[in-house]
Design a protein around this motif. Structure first.
Motif, PDB file in Angstrom:
ATOM      1  N   ALA A  81      -7.252 -22.006   2.828  1.00 26.41           N
ATOM      2  CA  ALA A  81      -7.974 -21.434   1.689  1.00 26.41           C
ATOM      3  C   ALA A  81      -7.174 -20.295   1.038  1.00 26.41           C
ATOM      4  O   ALA A  81      -7.642 -19.687   0.086  1.00 26.41           O
ATOM      5  CB  ALA A  81      -9.335 -20.928   2.141  1.00 26.41           C
ATOM      6  N   GLY A  82      -6.007 -19.971   1.591  1.00 22.05           N
ATOM      7  CA  GLY A  82      -5.159 -18.931   1.016  1.00 22.05           C
ATOM      8  C   GLY A  82      -5.462 -17.535   1.505  1.00 22.05           C
ATOM      9  O   GLY A  82      -4.912 -16.559   0.998  1.00 22.05           O
ATOM     10  N   LEU A 135      -8.630  -5.278   5.276  1.00 20.70           N
ATOM     11  CA  LEU A 135      -7.668  -4.274   4.842  1.00 20.70           C
ATOM     12  C   LEU A 135      -7.140  -4.634   3.457  1.00 20.70           C
ATOM     13  O   LEU A 135      -7.104  -5.806   3.084  1.00 20.70           O
ATOM     14  CB  LEU A 135      -6.500  -4.223   5.823  1.00 20.70           C
ATOM     15  N   ARG A 136      -6.701  -3.630   2.750  1.00 13.80           N
ATOM     16  CA  ARG A 136      -6.070  -3.860   1.447  1.00 13.80           C
ATOM     17  C   ARG A 136      -4.727  -3.143   1.437  1.00 13.80           C
ATOM     18  O   ARG A 136      -4.649  -1.950   1.711  1.00 13.80           O
ATOM     19  CB  ARG A 136      -6.949  -3.344   0.323  1.00 13.80           C
ATOM     20  N   ALA A 137      -3.688  -3.911   1.127  1.00 14.51           N
ATOM     21  CA  ALA A 137      -2.335  -3.345   1.059  1.00 14.51           C
ATOM     22  C   ALA A 137      -1.575  -4.064  -0.046  1.00 14.51           C
ATOM     23  O   ALA A 137      -1.538  -5.296  -0.080  1.00 14.51           O
ATOM     24  CB  ALA A 137      -1.623  -3.526   2.391  1.00 14.51           C
ATOM     25  N   ALA A 138      -0.999  -3.319  -0.965  1.00  8.08           N
ATOM     26  CA  ALA A 138      -0.203  -3.851  -2.084  1.00  8.08           C
ATOM     27  C   ALA A 138      -0.998  -4.898  -2.867  1.00  8.08           C
ATOM     28  O   ALA A 138      -0.458  -5.937  -3.259  1.00  8.08           O
ATOM     29  CB  ALA A 138       1.116  -4.423  -1.580  1.00  8.08           C
ATOM     30  N   GLY A 139      -2.290  -4.660  -3.054  1.00  7.32           N
ATOM     31  CA  GLY A 139      -3.124  -5.581  -3.822  1.00  7.32           C
ATOM     32  C   GLY A 139      -3.507  -6.841  -3.078  1.00  7.32           C
ATOM     33  O   GLY A 139      -4.035  -7.783  -3.660  1.00  7.32           O
ATOM     34  N   ARG A 168       0.941 -12.564  -1.437  1.00 14.18           N
ATOM     35  CA  ARG A 168      -0.203 -12.671  -2.345  1.00 14.18           C
ATOM     36  C   ARG A 168      -0.375 -14.048  -2.952  1.00 14.18           C
ATOM     37  O   ARG A 168      -1.468 -14.399  -3.384  1.00 14.18           O
ATOM     38  CB  ARG A 168      -0.101 -11.626  -3.463  1.00 14.18           C
ATOM     39  N   SER A 169       0.658 -14.863  -2.977  1.00  7.21           N
ATOM     40  CA  SER A 169       0.540 -16.196  -3.577  1.00  7.21           C
ATOM     41  C   SER A 169      -0.446 -17.069  -2.801  1.00  7.21           C
ATOM     42  O   SER A 169      -1.053 -17.965  -3.350  1.00  7.21           O
ATOM     43  CB  SER A 169       1.900 -16.885  -3.639  1.00  7.21           C
ATOM     44  N   LYS A 188       7.012  -4.922  -1.245  1.00  9.28           N
ATOM     45  CA  LYS A 188       7.657  -6.147  -1.733  1.00  9.28           C
ATOM     46  C   LYS A 188       7.347  -7.331  -0.808  1.00  9.28           C
ATOM     47  O   LYS A 188       7.064  -8.436  -1.274  1.00  9.28           O
ATOM     48  CB  LYS A 188       9.168  -5.919  -1.849  1.00  9.28           C
ATOM     49  N   GLU A 189       7.388  -7.091   0.503  1.00  7.56           N
ATOM     50  CA  GLU A 189       7.089  -8.154   1.470  1.00  7.56           C
ATOM     51  C   GLU A 189       5.614  -8.545   1.419  1.00  7.56           C
ATOM     52  O   GLU A 189       5.271  -9.721   1.550  1.00  7.56           O
ATOM     53  CB  GLU A 189       7.468  -7.695   2.884  1.00  7.56           C
TER      54      GLU A 189
END
Length: 175
Positions: free
Chosen positions: A157-158, A104-108, A49-50, A43-44
């Protein structure tokens, strides 16, 4: 009766000793940089991701509480080592280097790692000094030390980045 007591207590002591050495071996094995993200819930991570900075302060606070000022060990590929005098600590001799960035990839969410390692010459054994002198960029090392910074940032750049600084107290070849 005495034999049974000694046999049972001997087995109990052996089990305790095995458990302790197993734990020490796990600690010496080191962990991957991505393991730091296990302190954050999905959730965090989804809030991050925004790409607009939402949830960054909350995630950073949680990582700081879990990692900063704690002794740990990491296994990672290390870049070129440059000589570094620690100016705020009386010009102590040593080296500074970066871990080779990982994605790394975590929670999309994709997170770039940025790990800076500070290695004081006085803290290393002769074996550690030899490893530093022979080091080539891209070699995998086991680095033990104290985390001095652990934060999440989001660039304009996000892009989400995990920054960790480690004050290295011992260094060895990763197996």
């Amino acid at each position: 009766m005495k034999r049974a007591f000694f046999l049972v207590s001997g087995i109990a002591a052996l089990i305790c000793l095995t458990h302790q050495t197993g734990h020490a071996a796990d600690e010496m094995k080191g962990r991957e940089v991505g393991d730091v993200l296990k302190h954050l819930t999905d959730k965090e991570l989804i809030k991050l991701r925004s790409g607009r900075g939402e949830g960054v302060d909350e995630a950073t606070a949680k990582l700081k509480a879990a990692e900063v000022s704690k002794d740990t060990a990491f296994v990672l590929k290390v870049g070129k080592m440059e000589e570094w005098d620690f100016p705020n600590q009386g010009n102590v001799e040593g080296w500074r280097t970066k871990g080779i960035p990982e994605r790394l990839r975590a929670a999309g969410l994709y997170i770039e790692t940025n790990m800076i390692l500070y290695i004081k010459k006085e803290a290393l054994t002769q074996e550690g000094l030899d490893i530093v002198k022979k080091h080539r960029s891209g070699n995998k090392l086991l680095l033990a030390g104290r985390v001095s910074r652990c934060i999440i940032i989001q660039t304009n750049a996000g892009q989400t980045e995990l920054h960790i600084d480690l004050q290295v107290s011992s260094i060895s070849e990763a197996r």
